[in-house]
Design a protein around this motif. Structure first.
Motif, PDB file in Angstrom:
ATOM      1  N   ARG A 164      47.037 -28.920  34.194  1.00 61.15           N
ATOM      2  CA  ARG A 164      45.771 -28.338  34.636  1.00 61.15           C
ATOM      3  C   ARG A 164      45.475 -27.143  33.737  1.00 61.15           C
ATOM      4  O   ARG A 164      46.288 -26.228  33.623  1.00 61.15           O
ATOM      5  N   ILE A 165      44.336 -27.197  33.115  1.00 64.01           N
ATOM      6  CA  ILE A 165      43.962 -26.151  32.153  1.00 64.01           C
ATOM      7  C   ILE A 165      42.841 -25.300  32.754  1.00 64.01           C
ATOM      8  O   ILE A 165      41.825 -25.829  33.203  1.00 64.01           O
ATOM      9  N   TRP A 168      39.111 -18.667  30.911  1.00 61.61           N
ATOM     10  CA  TRP A 168      38.220 -17.585  31.316  1.00 61.61           C
ATOM     11  C   TRP A 168      38.136 -16.569  30.174  1.00 61.61           C
ATOM     12  O   TRP A 168      38.899 -16.620  29.216  1.00 61.61           O
ATOM     13  N   SER A 169      37.204 -15.687  30.280  1.00 60.83           N
ATOM     14  CA  SER A 169      36.985 -14.694  29.212  1.00 60.83           C
ATOM     15  C   SER A 169      36.687 -13.331  29.820  1.00 60.83           C
ATOM     16  O   SER A 169      36.225 -13.216  30.969  1.00 60.83           O
ATOM     17  N   ASP A 170      36.990 -12.289  29.048  1.00 58.31           N
ATOM     18  CA  ASP A 170      36.530 -10.943  29.396  1.00 58.31           C
ATOM     19  C   ASP A 170      35.769 -10.390  28.185  1.00 58.31           C
ATOM     20  O   ASP A 170      35.417 -11.153  27.267  1.00 58.31           O
ATOM     21  N   TYR A 175      40.726 -16.594  27.314  1.00 59.10           N
ATOM     22  CA  TYR A 175      42.052 -16.955  27.790  1.00 59.10           C
ATOM     23  C   TYR A 175      42.111 -18.445  28.160  1.00 59.10           C
ATOM     24  O   TYR A 175      41.141 -19.013  28.666  1.00 59.10           O
ATOM     25  N   THR A 176      43.254 -19.041  27.919  1.00 56.55           N
ATOM     26  CA  THR A 176      43.529 -20.432  28.331  1.00 56.55           C
ATOM     27  C   THR A 176      44.896 -20.467  29.005  1.00 56.55           C
ATOM     28  O   THR A 176      45.893 -20.040  28.423  1.00 56.55           O
TER      29      THR A 176
END
Length: 344
Positions: A164-165, A168-170, A175-176
């Motif tokens: 399960r991948i 998200w990002s900031d 990020y992965t």
């Protein structure tokens, strides 16, 4: 070997099976008879005649109607006279171990098959024009093909890895996250009425392609259903065809277990185990409309399910029509590009 024909009790003309009414009709006096009547006729004709041995691969029989010679091979159990078209059945070829347990009677008529073939051809723009000539279409023949129907139990299990991948990002990074899972599935399944044709003459892939049949419409076998059709007895035993059935069962069992898995980005089977047991089988006859056509030294085969009307087949391509078709497309593309260049 005995020859069995079904004759009209009223005028003596040959009877043929009618798909729509499921009765046997006489084209001369227009009589119509049910199965019980024909069973009585069969019993009267057969009497206590002894069954004889077959030693040659080809046999000759005398047509009871016109006296012409009918030549068949070892596995042909029903045919018709090419001179008077009398339906002829060879009951000795369907005795003992060769006698089918069940039969699905034809539901689709020859007219249905001919029309289906024409529609099938009409959708092929590259087909040679003379391939669907009337004299070719008229050669479509109804054949009762021997099949083995298998029932079996299976115990199946598989082990797989799943992922399960999540991403998200900031404001600074992307990020992965990958989570890994061990997935195990197991179950017991019952498979019923898995068909495999038992004739060396028939293309296995073609016979698979015209499935499914509605096996709830099967009836007890009686030779009367063969009147007016060709029929084959099996020349591949259940042991010979079982590897094909085994492959289908294994694929279906694995697919069923895979169907219980969801929600994963990735899924890879690492190991599987499928055990088949409790198997049984019976010999049945299933209806097929067939047309074997030779065109420019190559054979082409068309087949239609005689119960449901499902059709499959391969067709030739006209080199001239193909060249004209692709030439037309090429010319159209050039015209569009030319006009587009002028507009620019």
């Amino acid at each position: 070997m005995d020859v069995l024909t079904y004759q009209c009790p009223q005028c003596g003309a040959p009877l043929t099976f009618h798909e729509e009414t499921q009765r046997w009709d006489c084209q001369f006096c227009h009589g119509s008879f049910d199965l019980e009547t024909l069973k009585k006729l069969e019993a009267d004709k057969q009497g206590d005649k002894a069954e004889t041995e077959e030693t040659a691969s080809m046999k000759e029989y005398v047509c009871p109607q016109c006296g012409a010679q009918i030549v068949t091979d070892e596995t042909t159990a029903a045919s018709f006279c090419v001179f008077c078209q009398s339906a002829t059945i060879f009951p000795g070829k369907l005795k003992g171990a060769f006698r089918p347990a069940k039969v699905i009677p034809f539901q689709k008529s020859k007219e249905d098959a001919e029309e289906a073939f024409r529609r099938f051809c009409s959708k092929k723009p590259l087909l040679p024009r003379d391939f669907c000539a009337p004299d070719r279409v008229e050669k479509i023949t109804g054949v009762y093909v021997p099949f083995w129907l298998f029932d079996c139990d299976t115990e199946a299990s598989l082990s797989a890895s799943g992922t399960r991948i999540t991403t998200w990002s900031d404001s600074q990074y992307h990020y992965t996250k990958t989570d890994y899972y061990q997935i195990d599935r197991a179950g017991r399944m019952r498979f019923a009425k898995i068909p495999a044709d038992g004739s060396v003459k028939m293309d296995d892939a073609l016979m698979d392609s015209i499935e499914p049949y509605d096996f709830s419409r099967m009836v007890d076998f009686t030779p009367a259903y063969l009147a007016g059709f060709l029929a084959e007895r099996y020349d591949e035993g259940s042991e010979a065809v079982f590897p094909r059935v085994k492959t289908r069962v294994e694929q279906s069992a694995e697919s069923a277990l895979r169907g219980t898995v969801s929600g994963y980005t990735g899924f890879v089977v690492q190991q599987r185990h499928i055990e088949i047991g409790g198997q049984s089988c019976e010999n049945v006859l299933l209806p097929v409309w067939m047309l074997m056509s030779r065109y420019k030294d190559k054979d082409y085969l068309f087949a239609m399910n005689g119960q449901t009307g499902k059709i499959v087949g391969d067709l030739p391509i006209s080199a001239g029509r193909a060249a004209a078709w692709f030439g037309g497309i090429f010319a159209a593309v050039l015209l569009i590009l030319f006009l587009g260049g002028l507009l620019l």
